[in-house]
Write a protein that holds these residues in place. Sequence first.
Motif, PDB file in Angstrom:
ATOM      1  N   ARG A   7       4.720  -1.623  -4.320  1.00 51.48           N
ATOM      2  CA  ARG A   7       3.969  -0.387  -4.133  1.00 51.48           C
ATOM      3  C   ARG A   7       4.329   0.216  -2.777  1.00 51.48           C
ATOM      4  N   GLU A 139       5.133   8.153 -10.429  1.00 54.14           N
ATOM      5  CA  GLU A 139       6.179   7.132 -10.344  1.00 54.14           C
ATOM      6  C   GLU A 139       5.555   5.788  -9.992  1.00 54.14           C
ATOM      7  N   GLU A 140       6.104   4.752 -10.593  1.00 57.39           N
ATOM      8  CA  GLU A 140       5.497   3.426 -10.504  1.00 57.39           C
ATOM      9  C   GLU A 140       5.223   2.929  -9.079  1.00 57.39           C
ATOM     10  N   ARG A 143       1.801   4.377  -7.758  1.00 59.86           N
ATOM     11  CA  ARG A 143       0.577   4.268  -8.558  1.00 59.86           C
ATOM     12  C   ARG A 143      -0.481   3.464  -7.803  1.00 59.86           C
TER      13      ARG A 143
END
Length: 163
Positions: A7, A139-140, A143
């Motif tokens: 992340r 977008e991952e 998140r």
Amino acid sequence: MSPAVARLDVDLEDVECTVKIIRPLFGVPDSVIWTELPSGFAKISADATLYTFDDDDDDDDDDDKEPEGRVIARASAYTVDLDRVGDVVDVFDQVGGEAFEIAESIFGDDDIFEWLDARDPLVGEQVSQLVIVDGVFVEEPYRGQRLGPRLLTTLVEAVAGTG
């Protein structure tokens, strides 16, 4: 099993939101509209662009460098001006695709207006505009930081005239 994506925390001061509204020009009859959207409808999209600065360069001209922008989240929706649209399902049928399926599920057997009337504390107040969310994507790596809800709120505020 897919590998875990690290992340990346976002500083919201580095994110810019651009809202785009596409709709027929007010007063143009439906018979001459060349776009896919009939009168009373608009398509809204919002992009969250993250701007980053390249700190690795040792150039003396760092003040002249533009930040690099990258879209990290996107939301799209349709608005329906219920005062100007007769049969919403028929009009969405003209738009086609998922838009028609969404409208059919909203206005089909379980009419959303009956549900709204049942929950409305100000019974009798008419709903005049409907926003149907088509999609939200973040977008991952970005998140879990509430970017999606913030983007949707910005999109709805732009439609409602408060943002």
